[in-house]
Structure formats: C-alpha cells, structure tokens
Design a protein around this motif. Sequence first.
Motif, PDB file in Angstrom:
ATOM      1  N   GLN A 121       0.830  -1.198   0.000  1.00  0.00           N
ATOM      2  CA  GLN A 121       0.000   0.000   0.000  1.00  0.00           C
ATOM      3  C   GLN A 121       0.873   1.260   0.000  1.00  0.00           C
ATOM      4  O   GLN A 121       0.528   2.260  -0.634  1.00  0.00           O
ATOM      5  N   ARG A 148      -4.771   8.463  -0.382  1.00  0.00           N
ATOM      6  CA  ARG A 148      -5.344   8.147   0.931  1.00  0.00           C
ATOM      7  C   ARG A 148      -6.832   7.865   0.787  1.00  0.00           C
ATOM      8  O   ARG A 148      -7.349   6.878   1.334  1.00  0.00           O
ATOM      9  N   GLU A 152      -8.993   4.263   1.258  1.00  0.00           N
ATOM     10  CA  GLU A 152     -10.210   4.154   2.073  1.00  0.00           C
ATOM     11  C   GLU A 152     -11.322   3.461   1.279  1.00  0.00           C
ATOM     12  O   GLU A 152     -12.085   2.659   1.827  1.00  0.00           O
ATOM     13  N   SER A 155     -10.500  -0.216   1.259  1.00  0.00           N
ATOM     14  CA  SER A 155     -10.873  -0.819   2.540  1.00  0.00           C
ATOM     15  C   SER A 155     -12.371  -1.083   2.605  1.00  0.00           C
ATOM     16  O   SER A 155     -12.816  -2.155   3.040  1.00  0.00           O
ATOM     17  N   ASN A 159     -13.962  -4.861   2.931  1.00  0.00           N
ATOM     18  CA  ASN A 159     -14.812  -5.188   4.080  1.00  0.00           C
ATOM     19  C   ASN A 159     -16.234  -5.544   3.639  1.00  0.00           C
ATOM     20  O   ASN A 159     -16.897  -6.376   4.271  1.00  0.00           O
ATOM     21  N   VAL A 171     -11.630  -7.729   9.989  1.00  0.00           N
ATOM     22  CA  VAL A 171     -11.789  -6.406   9.367  1.00  0.00           C
ATOM     23  C   VAL A 171     -10.469  -6.010   8.713  1.00  0.00           C
ATOM     24  O   VAL A 171      -9.400  -6.163   9.306  1.00  0.00           O
ATOM     25  N   PHE A 172     -10.546  -5.515   7.484  1.00  0.00           N
ATOM     26  CA  PHE A 172      -9.361  -5.026   6.777  1.00  0.00           C
ATOM     27  C   PHE A 172      -9.138  -3.564   7.148  1.00  0.00           C
ATOM     28  O   PHE A 172     -10.035  -2.735   7.007  1.00  0.00           O
ATOM     29  N   ARG A 173      -7.943  -3.256   7.618  1.00  0.00           N
ATOM     30  CA  ARG A 173      -7.614  -1.873   7.982  1.00  0.00           C
ATOM     31  C   ARG A 173      -6.466  -1.404   7.080  1.00  0.00           C
ATOM     32  O   ARG A 173      -5.382  -1.996   7.092  1.00  0.00           O
ATOM     33  N   PRO A 174      -6.697  -0.357   6.289  1.00  0.00           N
ATOM     34  CA  PRO A 174      -5.669   0.104   5.349  1.00  0.00           C
ATOM     35  C   PRO A 174      -4.512   0.799   6.054  1.00  0.00           C
ATOM     36  O   PRO A 174      -4.651   1.292   7.182  1.00  0.00           O
ATOM     37  N   THR A 175      -3.388   0.828   5.384  1.00  0.00           N
ATOM     38  CA  THR A 175      -2.218   1.575   5.859  1.00  0.00           C
ATOM     39  C   THR A 175      -2.240   2.927   5.170  1.00  0.00           C
ATOM     40  O   THR A 175      -1.875   3.055   3.998  1.00  0.00           O
ATOM     41  N   LEU A 176      -2.704   3.939   5.884  1.00  0.00           N
ATOM     42  CA  LEU A 176      -2.932   5.253   5.275  1.00  0.00           C
ATOM     43  C   LEU A 176      -1.746   6.183   5.509  1.00  0.00           C
ATOM     44  O   LEU A 176      -1.120   6.158   6.576  1.00  0.00           O
TER      45      LEU A 176
END
Length: 382
Positions: A121, A148, A152, A155, A159, A171-176
């Motif tokens: 990412q 960014r 989102e 993500s 999800n 839950v998928f959490r993005p690397t922002l």
Amino acid sequence: MPRPAKSARLWLRPARGDRAATFVILDRGKEVSTGCGAGDLDGAERAFRAYLEKKHDPANAVSDRHPNQIAVADAVALYWKEHVKKPGKELARPEAIRARLNHLLDFFGEDVVGEVTGPRQEKYVTKRASEIADDKDMLPHECQSAPRRELEDLSAAINHAFRKAGGASVVFRPTLPDDVDPRQRWLTRSEAAALIWSAWRGGNEHISRFCLVALYTGSRAGDITNAAMMPTIGAGSVDHNIGIWKRKPENKRETNKRQPEVPLLAHVRRWHRLGISKRYLIEYQGKPVKSFKTAWPEIIKAAGLATDDPKQKVLRHTLRHTGISWMLRAKVAISDVSDYAGVSEVVIRRVYKHHLPGNFHDLLEASHRFGRSKTATPMKRP
C-alpha cells in the motif's frame, strides 16, 4: 481420472456447406454464437468479454472464500454493483468513485486480499502521489490525500466483500499516509482584484464570474460549475422565485460535504437579467464551463500571482479558502460561516484558526491576573 474442463474460449467455427465461418464461444460443452463472421474479430472479442462479464458474478466469486483469498478485482466489482450503484440508493458522484476504483485496479487488480500488505500500500501511495505531483506541479508529499482517499475506498470494498463471504468477523484496515497540513494560502483584496481583472482583460469573462461567485460564497469549484439557472437533473440550480441558489442537486444524497442553500448574489441576478447566464450559472457560448485548466496558469501569471513555491500556488480551491477567510476576518460567527459555506465548525477551528477574531486575546489580557483571585486564601508559612 476425468480430463480437467477447459475454460471458456473463443473459436472460429469453419465454414460448412452454405454456412459461413462464424466465431463462437465454447464453454464446458456449451456453444454460444457471437454473431460475428470470420472478418469481425474485434466484434467477436467484444462479445466474448461481455459473455465473461455476465458469467462472472462477483458475489459468487467471494462466497465462502477465505478472506485472504478473495480477489481484489472481485471485491471492487461487488462494491461497485451493490453499494455505489445500488438501485434507488446510488451514491453521490459515482463517476468520481469509479475513477478512484480504476486507479486501485490498475495497481491491485491482480492481487488477492492477502497480498495487499502495508508495504504494498505504501508503494501505491508513492506511485500515485508522484503521478499527481507531475500533473499538478506540486510536491509529492502534498499529493497524498488522493491515494489516501482511494485506499479508504479499497478498505470499504474489501470489508463489504468480507461481509458477503459469510459475515467474517475479520476487518481489513488500510495503511494510510499521514494527513497533509492544510494550505494556508489565501488572497488579499488587491490580489483577488488583480486575478479577476486579468481574466476579464484576457477575454475570459466567464472565469471572472467564477472567481466572484467563489470569493463571495466560499463555494466549492464543482458546485459553481455544476449550477444551472433552472431545475436540472444532476445539477444544483438557481431558484429566482425565492431568490436562492440550491447548491445540492435534487437527486443527490446528503454527504459529509454539505451543500447548503444560499441567497442569490446581486451579480447573479444581473447576469441573468442581461442574458449572460441563460442556462448555467457560469457558461461559455451557451455551454456549461466544467474546466479551465489550460487558461488558469496564464490568468495567474497575468495577475502577478505565479510562483515556483507549491505552497503559495493559487488554485481554484484557493478562492473558496479565501472566501471563508474573509468571512472570519470580518468577525462573522463561526456557526454562520459553517452554515453558509458548508464547512464544519471543527474544520474551521482547525484550518482557519489564525483568522478567528480575537483569537486568545481575552486570555492574554487576563494573564497578568493569573493566581491573583481576590477570594484566594493567602498561604501560611508552616
């Protein structure tokens, strides 16, 4: 052991008797005609792509699949179909969402979710920020808001696919990337006047009118260029009967980017009366003005506002930023500015705090009295 089934494929059935050679689709013993002869390979390929798209249901592709094995392309397709374009509840600005999803697919389209790691990412953010910086002549670190926002969206799509895959609790959490400090550039009255006159003298009267509306209403550029002078599907509109500008299209859902109704400017009334704005608020030769990317740099240069410092560049958004700054410096209440310009009070206090009237003045005035309250009990020596 049975022979493995072949995937769907395009095949040119040879001519036989009176029947000409024809492209057909072979799929697990089934034959589907494309209606295209031997000389129409392009048409046959289009028919084949349409067949595959119809056959491939992303909902089935993610069903009962381990979260890490879900294809990103399937997750994005499902998100577009069931969330963005959901019948009766279509999201606002779907084409903008489509553009963001296409950028994601260009990079992650062949990945499965398990391959969308933090470092991957980060590579995406670096690549996209560099592309945007080259296009807008900005510093790469200032161009991270777009990737960014796209991450989102990714993500949200992943999800959504997780929930369709059996209600997975993961839950998928993005690397922002980090938020970029907001631009502080705003125009003085003399700079704004120079900008308007340089557009007018250069034969871009429609851009002069755009500048006036942006400065005096603090509106987003898209709201101004999308405004019609009568009720129009997909566009904001001017209502002369009650004297307001409805910035939000009637068929658009309310979003975090509020578009409140505002009173008509005297300028707009005059433009309509003189036939300058007949069908659209800002029009050129009878057509709406959606972009003036080519003319803008020349206007900025003629106004004496050109600079090599990316932080000091005057963009179209600078006019909205300027309008809000002027309102606050004129001591208009924060709540009124929020309602009028469609910006939250939280954002005003974070981005425009240096414009707020009397910022900390009362506190500094009282500083010499700190610890000297008349009711305080004197401390006794032990």
